[in-house]
Design an enzyme around this catalytic site. Structure first.
Site, PDB file in Angstrom:
ATOM      1  N   LYS A 271       1.776  16.031  -0.797  1.00 48.03           N
ATOM      2  CA  LYS A 271       2.546  15.153  -1.677  1.00 48.03           C
ATOM      3  C   LYS A 271       2.409  15.643  -3.106  1.00 48.03           C
ATOM      4  O   LYS A 271       1.307  15.705  -3.654  1.00 48.03           O
ATOM      5  CB  LYS A 271       2.034  13.717  -1.562  1.00 48.03           C
ATOM      6  CG  LYS A 271       2.679  12.734  -2.542  1.00 48.03           C
ATOM      7  CD  LYS A 271       2.022  11.358  -2.477  1.00 48.03           C
ATOM      8  CE  LYS A 271       2.541  10.428  -3.561  1.00 48.03           C
ATOM      9  NZ  LYS A 271       1.849   9.114  -3.561  1.00 48.03           N
ATOM     10  N   ASP A 276       4.445   9.216 -11.115  1.00 47.65           N
ATOM     11  CA  ASP A 276       4.904   8.065 -10.338  1.00 47.65           C
ATOM     12  C   ASP A 276       4.958   6.821 -11.214  1.00 47.65           C
ATOM     13  O   ASP A 276       3.940   6.180 -11.472  1.00 47.65           O
ATOM     14  CB  ASP A 276       3.968   7.837  -9.147  1.00 47.65           C
ATOM     15  CG  ASP A 276       4.397   6.645  -8.300  1.00 47.65           C
ATOM     16  OD1 ASP A 276       5.579   6.255  -8.398  1.00 47.65           O
ATOM     17  OD2 ASP A 276       3.562   6.125  -7.547  1.00 47.65           O
ATOM     18  N   LYS A 283       5.518   0.113 -11.892  1.00 49.15           N
ATOM     19  CA  LYS A 283       4.106  -0.255 -11.992  1.00 49.15           C
ATOM     20  C   LYS A 283       3.890  -1.034 -13.294  1.00 49.15           C
ATOM     21  O   LYS A 283       4.416  -0.662 -14.342  1.00 49.15           O
ATOM     22  CB  LYS A 283       3.231   0.998 -11.986  1.00 49.15           C
ATOM     23  CG  LYS A 283       3.246   1.768 -10.675  1.00 49.15           C
ATOM     24  CD  LYS A 283       2.348   3.000 -10.760  1.00 49.15           C
ATOM     25  CE  LYS A 283       2.430   3.837  -9.485  1.00 49.15           C
ATOM     26  NZ  LYS A 283       1.775   3.179  -8.350  1.00 49.15           N
ATOM     27  N   ASP A 294      -0.766  12.031  -8.966  1.00 51.87           N
ATOM     28  CA  ASP A 294      -0.110  11.792  -7.680  1.00 51.87           C
ATOM     29  C   ASP A 294       0.393  13.082  -7.041  1.00 51.87           C
ATOM     30  O   ASP A 294       1.006  13.054  -5.979  1.00 51.87           O
ATOM     31  CB  ASP A 294       1.052  10.797  -7.857  1.00 51.87           C
ATOM     32  CG  ASP A 294       1.085   9.739  -6.771  1.00 51.87           C
ATOM     33  OD1 ASP A 294       0.129   9.663  -5.983  1.00 51.87           O
ATOM     34  OD2 ASP A 294       2.069   8.988  -6.697  1.00 51.87           O
ATOM     35  N   ASP A 354       7.858   2.099  -4.858  1.00 50.79           N
ATOM     36  CA  ASP A 354       6.530   2.603  -5.211  1.00 50.79           C
ATOM     37  C   ASP A 354       5.781   3.137  -3.994  1.00 50.79           C
ATOM     38  O   ASP A 354       4.658   3.603  -4.117  1.00 50.79           O
ATOM     39  CB  ASP A 354       5.709   1.509  -5.904  1.00 50.79           C
ATOM     40  CG  ASP A 354       4.528   2.066  -6.675  1.00 50.79           C
ATOM     41  OD1 ASP A 354       4.529   3.290  -6.962  1.00 50.79           O
ATOM     42  OD2 ASP A 354       3.595   1.303  -6.974  1.00 50.79           O
ATOM     43  N   GLU A 356       6.745   5.790  -2.445  1.00 51.12           N
ATOM     44  CA  GLU A 356       7.607   6.983  -2.404  1.00 51.12           C
ATOM     45  C   GLU A 356       6.967   8.177  -1.725  1.00 51.12           C
ATOM     46  O   GLU A 356       7.658   9.097  -1.273  1.00 51.12           O
ATOM     47  CB  GLU A 356       8.021   7.363  -3.832  1.00 51.12           C
ATOM     48  CG  GLU A 356       7.029   8.200  -4.630  1.00 51.12           C
ATOM     49  CD  GLU A 356       5.703   7.500  -4.901  1.00 51.12           C
ATOM     50  OE1 GLU A 356       4.686   8.200  -5.041  1.00 51.12           O
ATOM     51  OE2 GLU A 356       5.686   6.261  -4.991  1.00 51.12           O
ATOM     52  N   ARG A 358       5.387   8.727   1.120  1.00 51.76           N
ATOM     53  CA  ARG A 358       5.715   8.979   2.529  1.00 51.76           C
ATOM     54  C   ARG A 358       7.134   9.502   2.677  1.00 51.76           C
ATOM     55  O   ARG A 358       7.416  10.307   3.575  1.00 51.76           O
ATOM     56  CB  ARG A 358       5.475   7.719   3.352  1.00 51.76           C
ATOM     57  CG  ARG A 358       6.345   6.539   3.029  1.00 51.76           C
ATOM     58  CD  ARG A 358       5.745   5.202   3.459  1.00 51.76           C
ATOM     59  NE  ARG A 358       4.611   4.855   2.596  1.00 51.76           N
ATOM     60  CZ  ARG A 358       3.800   3.831   2.815  1.00 51.76           C
ATOM     61  NH1 ARG A 358       3.986   3.064   3.876  1.00 51.76           N
ATOM     62  NH2 ARG A 358       2.818   3.562   1.991  1.00 51.76           N
TER      63      ARG A 358
END
Length: 512
Positions: A271, A276, A283, A294, A354, A356, A358
């Site tokens: 990933k 993010d 957030k 991230d 949020d 995202e 996966r």
């Protein structure tokens, strides 16, 4: 070699030194073990340290610096491990060495000599200890680019009062692993502009320049990404208006020098969300700070590929994919309630933008499932800072989850063993039938939910269940392991940990 990569080279700025009184160093670092381990000190300083113990018992609690005529440079750093119980792992050695090296640097040493003794309780203690010392020397990429920040001239390592092939091999493994961790730390730790998707591509290409056993393929065409990686493309939609923020899929292939010796195929998906914001489900309450980390999963994949390029394991064929995107906020943001069609053809209902990560990896997992069917002994990994739930459950340890095929070989148990040996904590989570079932769609036409917002527990397991289902791994005999490193990757102000590179290298016998 990329000009900004921090380099350690054996017999250039890293030396194996048998003489604790050599004139080539300006100080010596020695670990203090608890008496019950029966780890001896170098004979030159045994009486000196015994005398210090009678003067100040504090030497067994924190690193201290002493004037000592019996060692190189006349300065001695004593760095204690503290109490070691059956519940400790080799991390006590890593931490003590790292603190000792930091104390030496703070004292002004530029040419320290580290005495790293073999300890029966920790078979890989020397390797992990040396890695702790090198970790203390790490300077973040963006600082290296601003100014010359070299914090040492040369380093010495001593095991015994002689140079052995075994110890030289330990040092060579440590240097290779540290180079790979530097790649991972540089990518994971740099800010979201320095390591925007396009900048990561540039860094990776430069980092592997000259590695003849590595092939890199970059997919960046917007139309191709929309067709072949539609879930990743949806996440990145709001960022597409800025060139450097556009999504990229980076495929890195390591080929063995002797294909006839290959016994295992590894397929790793990382990933790489460079920032993010949470997207439309933004957030709040300061939770956005630190979200440049991230991309730690993709960073770890790049680092593992670097380890393979240096150590050249003949028995492995490895492909790593960096799923690079940015979850931005904007007029073209993907939003909850959208129905997306994945590469596999399954429809996915968005429920929380949020979640995202996966989606960023899903299409690459399915692609690897198709590839794995034609490969020898394949094993697919996903590595991601995926859920806060994993951190809430396991703190700064990695959650490892096998599908049914990997579980049949007790693979996560093997990873846990390797993590224990290499001071990277691995906790095993079991993926159960409900973790797959909870991802089933609820509305007509929905094959899968991105995330069940009604779920009150098992959030990191259900994320693995989603990847198993969307990746076509539910009913195949292909081994798959999901590693959630949300708590283990390291959050600011700490530097990235580069997990789980050491565990993977140990478990898959990458070390020489």
């Amino acid at each position: 070699m990329y000009k900004y990569v921090q380099e350690f080279k054996l017999y250039e700025n890293i030396f194996i030194e048998p003489n604790i009184q050599s004139a080539n160093y300006d100080g010596v670092i020695v670990l203090l073990y608890p008496p019950e381990l029966n780890v001896g000190l170098p004979r030159q300083i045994t009486s000196f340290v015994d005398s210090l113990s009678k003067i100040d018992n504090h030497i067994h609690k924190v690193p201290t610096v002493w004037s000592c005529d019996y060692v190189s440079g006349g300065r001695l750093v004593l760095s204690p491990t503290g109490k070691v119980t059956p519940y400790h792992d080799v991390g006590v050695i890593r931490d003590a060495v790292k603190k000792g090296m930091q104390r030496a640097l703070d004292a002004g040493m530029k040419k320290p000599l580290l005495v790293i003794t073999s300890v029966v309780d920790f078979p890989d203690g020397q390797l992990v200890g040396i890695l702790g010392a090198l970790e203390a020397l790490y300077v973040p990429l963006q600082i290296r680019e601003i100014k010359d920040t070299k914090n040492f001239i040369h380093i010495g390592f001593q095991s015994d009062e002689k140079v052995t092939d075994v110890f030289e091999r330990v040092v060579r493994n440590a240097l290779a692993l540290e180079h790979s961790r530097i790649v991972a730390r540089d990518i994971a730790g740099s800010d979201p502009e320095r390591m925007a998707p396009a900048k990561i591509v540039e860094y990776v290409q430069n980092s592997f320049a000259g590695d003849s056993n590595i092939t890199i393929n970059v997919i960046e065409d917007e139309a191709v990404l929309a067709k072949e990686y539609p879930l990743l493309a949806a996440v990145n939609r709001a960022a597409n208006h800025i060139e450097r923020h556009k999504a990229r899929v980076v495929e890195i292939l390591y080929n063995s020098s002797n294909p006839n010796r290959v016994t295992e195929t590894l397929l790793l998906v990382g990933k790489g969300v460079t920032y993010d914001t949470g997207g439309a489900d933004v957030k709040i309450s300061g939770r956005m700070a630190g979200m440049s980390r991230d991309k730690s999963g993709a960073a770890a994949v790049a680092g593992f590929m670097k380890a393979c390029s240096i150590l050249k394991p003949p028995h492995l064929k490895v492909t790593g994919v960096l799923c690079l995107c940015r979850n931005s906020i904007g007029e073209d943001s993907y939003v909850a309630d959208e129905l997306l069609t994945s590469r596999s053809g399954k429809t996915v209902r968005v429920t929380n933008t949020d979640a995202e990560g996966r989606l960023a990896m899903a299409d690459s997992v399915f692609k690897f499932t198709e590839i794995a069917a034609k490969e020898l002994n394949p094993h697919i990994y996903t590595i991601a800072t995926l859920t806060g739930h994993a951190k809430a459950c396991y703190g700064n340890h990695t959650a490892a989850m096998d599908n049914h095929s990997a579980k049949a070989t007790n693979h996560s148990s093997k990873l846990q063993f390797s993590g224990f040996r290499m001071a990277e904590g691995i906790e095993i989570s079991t993926v159960r039938s409900e973790d797959l079932a909870v991802n089933m769609g609820k509305c007509k036409g929905d094959d899968l939910l991105q995330y069940d917002t009604d779920a009150k527990s098992r959030n990191h397991q259900l994320a693995a269940g989603f990847l198993i289902k969307v990746g076509g791994l539910e009913d195949t005999n292909i081994k798959y392991t999901h590693l959630d490193i949300a708590g283990a990757a390291g959050a600011p102000p700490e530097e990235p940990t580069a997990v789980p590179i050491l565990t993977l290298c140990h478990a898959h016998k990458v070390l020489i």
